[in-house]
Design a protein around this motif. Structure first.
Motif, mmCIF file in Angstrom:
data_model
loop_
_atom_site.group_PDB
_atom_site.id
_atom_site.type_symbol
_atom_site.label_atom_id
_atom_site.label_comp_id
_atom_site.label_asym_id
_atom_site.label_seq_id
_atom_site.Cartn_x
_atom_site.Cartn_y
_atom_site.Cartn_z
ATOM 1 N N ARG A 1 0.828 -1.204 0.000
ATOM 2 C CA ARG A 1 0.000 0.000 0.000
ATOM 3 C C ARG A 1 0.864 1.256 0.000
ATOM 4 O O ARG A 1 1.861 1.330 0.711
ATOM 5 N N ARG B 1 0.561 5.747 -0.271
ATOM 6 C CA ARG B 1 -0.294 6.917 -0.120
ATOM 7 C C ARG B 1 0.381 8.099 -0.819
ATOM 8 O O ARG B 1 1.592 8.287 -0.707
ATOM 9 N N VAL C 1 4.423 7.653 -0.271
ATOM 10 C CA VAL C 1 5.000 6.947 0.865
ATOM 11 C C VAL C 1 4.289 5.617 1.076
ATOM 12 O O VAL C 1 3.103 5.489 0.799
ATOM 13 N N THR D 1 2.312 2.880 3.206
ATOM 14 C CA THR D 1 1.381 3.036 4.316
ATOM 15 C C THR D 1 0.774 1.686 4.687
ATOM 16 O O THR D 1 0.666 0.794 3.838
ATOM 17 N N THR E 1 -2.237 1.807 6.240
ATOM 18 C CA THR E 1 -3.637 2.181 6.331
ATOM 19 C C THR E 1 -4.406 1.752 5.088
ATOM 20 O O THR E 1 -3.919 1.889 3.981
#
Length: 71
Positions: free
Chosen positions: A52, A54, A66, A68, A70
């Motif tokens: 993942r 972002r 970056v 992530t 989340t």
């Protein structure tokens, strides 16, 4: 991804892409009000997990890509 346009996204939008495991270049380029240039991040994609990333635009209107955790 890897020099190929994969998606056009707006604020808060998400895209799910598939790629071969190993080395990849993740890129993003702002459009419209934000201006700015293409930003790229070299990444190693792990086939055993979700990879993942972002795209962030800070208060100075500087963009970053970056990793992530989340969703």
């Amino acid at each position: 991804m890897n020099g190929t346009l994969s998606a056009l996204l707006g604020a808060g939008e998400v895209v799910q892409l598939r790629s071969k495991p190993g080395a990849a270049i993740i890129g993003a380029e702002p459009d419209g009000m934000c201006g700015g240039n293409l930003k790229e991040l070299a990444a190693t994609l792990d086939p055993t997990k979700d990879n993942r990333f972002r795209v962030l635009i800070d208060q100075a209107m500087s963009m970053s890509i970056v990793p992530t955790a989340t969703e």
